[in-house]
Scaffold this active site. Structure first.
Site, short mmCIF file in Angstrom:
data_model
loop_
_atom_site.label_atom_id
_atom_site.label_comp_id
_atom_site.label_asym_id
_atom_site.label_seq_id
_atom_site.Cartn_x
_atom_site.Cartn_y
_atom_site.Cartn_z
N ILE A 1 37.52 34.24 34.04
CA ILE A 1 38.74 33.67 34.61
C ILE A 1 38.80 33.87 36.11
CG2 ILE A 1 41.26 34.04 34.68
CD1 ILE A 1 41.11 34.29 31.66
N HIS B 1 41.16 34.64 38.46
CA HIS B 1 42.53 35.15 38.38
C HIS B 1 43.37 34.68 39.57
CE1 HIS B 1 42.06 37.66 34.90
NE2 HIS B 1 40.97 38.21 35.40
N LYS C 1 44.63 43.65 31.33
CA LYS C 1 45.45 42.44 31.27
C LYS C 1 45.78 42.03 29.84
CE LYS C 1 43.30 41.11 35.57
NZ LYS C 1 42.16 42.05 35.52
N SER D 1 37.32 43.97 36.90
CA SER D 1 38.20 42.82 37.06
C SER D 1 39.26 43.12 38.11
CB SER D 1 38.86 42.49 35.72
OG SER D 1 39.55 41.28 35.82
#
Ligand SMILES: Cc1cc2nc3c(=O)[nH]c(=O)nc-3n(C[C@H](O)[C@H](O)[C@H](O)COP(=O)(O)OP(=O)(O)OC[C@H]3O[C@@H](n4cnc5c(N)ncnc54)[C@H](O)[C@@H]3O)c2cc1C
Length: 483
Positions: free
Chosen positions: A47, A49, A249, A337
């Site tokens: 992803i 983000h 997350k 991340s």
């Protein structure tokens, strides 16, 4: 002596290599395994983000927002598919409204544009298949998806085109200060360099601690996933998060740029930096939480499961820049991340710092453009006919699930920093990533690797090292013809 040694060929190391290749420098990248993108960069949620999640004022927040903004340009230059599919952070309980508002405020403080909270009607209009208890959501319009290994390969190929030397199976085992620089001992030989950049992911603590008294510890934090078949690709449009927890997350459901759906990840701190198993408990947890978002997950349509290990630093932060007590030793350590999203910005930041200290000048002939391997499955009939007329290997489909041809596999091997193993081909072409999970295409892929690399079938591996497919011949060469 080289100018810069980069340790680690993940997305960060390869992005740093490309950024530095804009300058007149002699650069070597040393990667421990047989291929680039073999660490965190191959097993993550893919992803881009938006940047609402990290705490304001942190490096994670800063580089997430900066990196996100660089994706259009980077992906256009490097011909990497990405999509701004938006992200949604969904709450399932009216009492969580304040938490969603706080997340939105945090995002605004981080400089994230286009955040809003949407209610039931808008949420269900956007995502008709979302779970019945979904209550409201934070809409993140700058959320996107990308293929992480294709991005890493693109950075590496472009860096190699611009003069960076890649050494694989080159694990760094020692670093010593010498006059004017560093002596770096690796399994591919000993190098001296004016500057060293530590991009060793899960092992960035080991590398940092070889030279600096400012010690860090990296804890592997495992995340487990399911991948669901492409035929469900239209089920969801956005990457759908649930409200985050202190471990990360949370479990999400997200489309990938290749059309599959990813469900996961868990977040479990473990001791072993090589333990990428999936577990019964972990996968059960994925399904338990994901089924809030996707109530009827089609169990017969999982293609596979996998896990990735986050490089979680004890400082709970990216460690970026020159080590305080080791001049010309630079860290990109603990890049968990949103490290994939941040990678272009981290690379730009470090390259500026390093070239400034080296007094390096930009090259006139840096070429920022790279073309991906043309994909037969995405071609029109006319394009296919043309491709076959130029290269008849485009007429030979090796992977039936993903429609990958022999031409693509041969090109994946021949490219700069090309594939050397079956997994290397998989990540460059998707051969073996489909429904049958390489059951059909492995034998032919193995043969092509032998032909291209001039090696024996006994030498072909799944992912380097001891992961060989074949142990010995059942018959001596020629015997089977008589049998
Ligand atoms: C489960 C999970 C989900 C994630 N989801 C997202 C997401 O959705 N979006 C996002 O932005 N980020 C995400 N991330 C984070 C992102 O994947 C990482 O931040 C990024 O891939 C880090 O890249 P890297 O190059 O620093 O590390 P890595 O990709 O781990 O590369 C490090 C490299 O260093 C090599 N190496 C190690 N030791 C040595 C040595 N001694 N000598 C030579 N080489 C060495 C390794 O072999 C490896 O190839 C996720 C990560 C995980 C694990």
């Amino acid at each position: 002596m080289v100018d810069v040694i980069i340790i680690g060929g993940g997305v960060v190391g390869c992005a740093v290599a490309r950024e530095l290749s804009r300058y007149s420098l002699n650069i070597a990248l040393l990667e421990k395994t047989d291929d680039i993108s073999n660490g965190q960069s191959k097993a993550n949620t893919a992803i881009i983000h938006g940047g609402y999640d990290a705490h304001p004022g942190t490096q994670k927040a800063k580089f997430n927002v900066l990196g996100n903004k660089m994706y259009d340009k980077v992906c256009e230059e490097l011909d990497v598919p990405h999509k701004w599919n938006t992200s949604l952070v969904v709450s399932f309980n009216p009492e969580d409204h304040e938490s969603l508002v706080a997340l939105k405020e945090q995002g605004i403080e981080n400089g994230v544009p286009g955040l809003s909270i949407i209610g039931q009607d808008e949420l269900r209009k956007r995502e008709p298949n979302i779970g019945s208890t979904a209550y409201e959501a934070l809409l993140v319009t700058n959320g996107g998806i990308v293929c992480p290994y294709e991005l890493t390969q693109a950075f590496a190929e472009n860096a190699a085109m611009n003069g960076v030397n890649f050494y694989r199976e080159a694990e760094v085992t020692a670093i010593e200060k010498v006059k004017d620089g560093w002596k770096v001992t690796s399994k591919a030989g000993t190098f001296t360099a004016k500057a060293v950049v530590n991009c060793a992911g899960l092992y960035s603590d080991v590398i940092n601690n070889m030279v600096s008294e400012d010690k860090i510890t990296i804890v592997p934090r495992r995340g487990e996933y399911y991948i669901v078949d492409k035929k469900f690709s239209d089920t969801f449009h956005a990457s759908i998060f649930q409200l985050p927890t202190k471990m990360g997350k949370g479990i999400l459901v997200t489309p990938t740029v290749d059309g599959t759906i990813l469900i996961g990840p868990t977040a479990e701190d473990i001791d072993d930096k090589t333990d990428t198993r999936t577990t019964t408990e972990g996968l059960a947890k994925v399904l338990k939480y994901a089924s809030l978002t996707w109530e009827h997950i089609p169990a017969r349509n999982y293609i596979t499961t996998f896990s990735g290990l986050r490089a979680h630093c004890n400082k709970n932060e990216f460690v970026l820049g020159e080590a305080p007590d080791a001049p010309m030793f630079f860290n990109a350590a603990g890049v968990e991340s949103p490290g994939l999203t941040s990678s272009p910005a981290i690379a730009e930041y470090l390259a500026e710092m390093i070239t400034d200290k080296l007094g390096a000048k930009k090259k006139d002939n840096f070429n920022p453009m790279r073309k991906g391997i043309p994909k037969f499955r995405e071609m029109t009939d006319e394009e296919r006919a043309k491709a076959i007329s130029i290269n008849p290997d485009y007429a030979k489909v090796v992977c039936r699930c993903e429609t990958v041809t022999e031409a693509e596999i041969r090109e994946a091997i021949r490219r700069p920093v090309g594939a050397r193993s079956v997994d290397g081909i998989k990540r460059r072409t998707r051969a073996g990533m489909g429904r049958c999970q390489a059951g059909f295409c492995t034998p032919r892929t193995l043969e092509i690797l032998c032909e291209e690399l001039h090696i024996s079938p006994l030498e072909v591996s799944k992912f380097g090292g001891n992961s060989k497919y074949l142990e010995s011949y059942l018959f001596e060469k020629g015997d089977h013809e008589d049998a």
